[in-house]
Design an enzyme around this catalytic site. Sequence first.
Site, PDB file in Angstrom:
ATOM      1  N   HIS A 207      30.505  -7.290 -14.189  1.00 50.45           N
ATOM      2  CA  HIS A 207      29.210  -6.688 -14.506  1.00 50.45           C
ATOM      3  C   HIS A 207      29.195  -5.167 -14.392  1.00 50.45           C
ATOM      4  O   HIS A 207      28.181  -4.545 -14.699  1.00 50.45           O
ATOM      5  CB  HIS A 207      28.116  -7.251 -13.602  1.00 50.45           C
TER       6      HIS A 207
HETATM    7  C1  UD1 Z   1      23.026  -3.949  -9.691  1.00 55.54           C
HETATM    8  C2  UD1 Z   1      23.567  -2.908  -8.720  1.00 55.54           C
HETATM    9  C3  UD1 Z   1      25.027  -3.198  -8.413  1.00 55.54           C
HETATM   10  C4  UD1 Z   1      25.239  -4.645  -7.993  1.00 55.54           C
HETATM   11  C5  UD1 Z   1      24.660  -5.556  -9.060  1.00 55.54           C
HETATM   12  C6  UD1 Z   1      24.848  -7.029  -8.725  1.00 55.54           C
HETATM   13  C7  UD1 Z   1      22.650  -0.625  -8.879  1.00 55.54           C
HETATM   14  C8  UD1 Z   1      22.903   0.726  -9.380  1.00 55.54           C
HETATM   15  N1  UD1 Z   1      23.512  -1.578  -9.294  1.00 55.54           N
HETATM   16  O1  UD1 Z   1      23.664  -3.750 -10.934  1.00 55.54           O
HETATM   17  O2  UD1 Z   1      25.462  -2.343  -7.385  1.00 55.54           O
HETATM   18  O3  UD1 Z   1      26.617  -4.903  -7.826  1.00 55.54           O
HETATM   19  O4  UD1 Z   1      23.269  -5.247  -9.181  1.00 55.54           O
HETATM   20  O5  UD1 Z   1      24.254  -7.843  -9.663  1.00 55.54           O
HETATM   21  O6  UD1 Z   1      21.702  -0.826  -8.145  1.00 55.54           O
HETATM   22  N2  UD1 Z   1      18.655  -8.060 -15.349  1.00 55.54           N
HETATM   23  C9  UD1 Z   1      18.099  -9.253 -15.696  1.00 55.54           C
HETATM   24  N3  UD1 Z   1      17.686 -10.072 -14.693  1.00 55.54           N
HETATM   25  C10 UD1 Z   1      17.812  -9.751 -13.385  1.00 55.54           C
HETATM   26  C11 UD1 Z   1      18.373  -8.511 -13.050  1.00 55.54           C
HETATM   27  C12 UD1 Z   1      18.804  -7.680 -14.053  1.00 55.54           C
HETATM   28  O7  UD1 Z   1      17.980  -9.585 -16.860  1.00 55.54           O
HETATM   29  O8  UD1 Z   1      17.392 -10.533 -12.511  1.00 55.54           O
HETATM   30  C13 UD1 Z   1      19.093  -7.116 -16.411  1.00 55.54           C
HETATM   31  C14 UD1 Z   1      18.368  -5.789 -16.298  1.00 55.54           C
HETATM   32  O9  UD1 Z   1      17.199  -5.775 -16.995  1.00 55.54           O
HETATM   33  C15 UD1 Z   1      19.393  -4.853 -16.874  1.00 55.54           C
HETATM   34  C16 UD1 Z   1      20.702  -5.476 -16.441  1.00 55.54           C
HETATM   35  O10 UD1 Z   1      20.449  -6.827 -16.182  1.00 55.54           O
HETATM   36  O11 UD1 Z   1      19.352  -4.841 -18.276  1.00 55.54           O
HETATM   37  C17 UD1 Z   1      21.293  -4.774 -15.248  1.00 55.54           C
HETATM   38  O12 UD1 Z   1      20.443  -4.856 -14.093  1.00 55.54           O
HETATM   39  P1  UD1 Z   1      20.409  -3.697 -12.965  1.00 55.54           P
HETATM   40  O13 UD1 Z   1      19.667  -4.152 -11.775  1.00 55.54           O
HETATM   41  O14 UD1 Z   1      20.003  -2.430 -13.606  1.00 55.54           O
HETATM   42  O15 UD1 Z   1      21.893  -3.433 -12.583  1.00 55.54           O
HETATM   43  P2  UD1 Z   1      23.095  -4.410 -12.266  1.00 55.54           P
HETATM   44  O16 UD1 Z   1      24.086  -4.202 -13.342  1.00 55.54           O
HETATM   45  O17 UD1 Z   1      22.626  -5.801 -11.974  1.00 55.54           O
END
Ligand code: UD1
Length: 369
Positions: A207
Amino acid sequence: MPATVHLIAAARPNFMKVAPLYHALKASGDFTPRIVHTGQHYDFNMSDAFFVDLGLPEPDYHLNVGGGTHAEQVGNVMIAYEKVAMADRPDWLVVVGDVNSTVACAMVGAKLWIPVVHLEAGLRSRDRRMPEEINRLATDVLADVLWTPSPDGDENLANEGIPAERITRVGNIMLDSYELLRERIEAENAPARFGLEPGTYGIVTLHRPSNVDQKETLEPLVAQLEKAAARLPLIFPVHPRTRKKLHDFGLWARLEAAGLTLVEPVSYRPFMSLVSNARLCITDSGGIQEETTYLDIPCLTLRENTERPITILEGTNRLVKPERLVEAVETVLGGQWPSGRRPDLWDGKTAQRCVEDLRRRTALRQAAE
Ligand code: UD1
């Protein structure tokens, strides 16, 4: 009167760090823990399923911030948490890990003069292109108390000028979650649900933005996974970020055609059941590097660096360049992967050490007042 403690839970990797501390604080009688869920992760299987699996109650506060750019996420968490912290000022604020909500709440606490504790302090990848590295640096500067998992954490903090009395090495709290739930994890028998025999398959998680956000990096990884899947069955719980990118870049069908089992993110207990029975893990996660070291499972980390060097020095983790992934898989299958040992204080008793340290520091503060 028990001291109140706000525990910030935000994203998937936080929940297994918060849970053991919540349970230990509650059992101590000296503290009243309150869970603040920022809502950074919001899907059922990225968040709620973990609360159920880890025996966590409904959060006391839900900030519902959701996704967004980094600035939006940090800003929205700060605005929302400041209101909570002012209305229900805690004696201690505990932030965990390195996600955007960690640094956001640490900043709020520091500005309100609420003592901030950082659990999992001192880790450094020395790669500022990683958003988590910025979050780690900023959080550690702001924190009053730094709870580290390993000696490299203590050294990094000392080198950055953090006074020794603020630092306590407590060990790796994530493994407390594993030990708390070990029997139930063993009873899960998750491999069978996917038609897999223990010890015969690999598990894949990806991820990191640096791996998945651009087609130029994701495509070669997919090509390697196709080849690896020809060597052993691979099960791949796909993070929402990665799922979107695989579809955007037209790569999803290739993984399916190569026979990988692509599934939704898996909650804590079945996931640990899959990991503990795997032949190997292929990952870019932080936590899985540690869990595999604890369980003595080969971990092939698709990154250029790690903030968790002890998993390489003492454990079963190795950094693997994408183009050498298949070679590394062959090394494991040929029985040539080095085994490791558990680092000191990775023993399932970290939460207890945290409670003792907080008790000692609470007494010191009361004496000073
Ligand atoms: C975040 C953390 C990372 C951790 C990871 C584990 C930061 C900078 N990054 O990254 O350190 O290792 O979580 O998962 O804080 N999304 C969904 N559903 C969810 C959560 C996210 O659809 O429940 C989507 C968001 O809308 C976005 C993408 O997934 O498009 C990434 O989510 P985001 O929380 O920004 O960062 P992660 O890549 O999950």
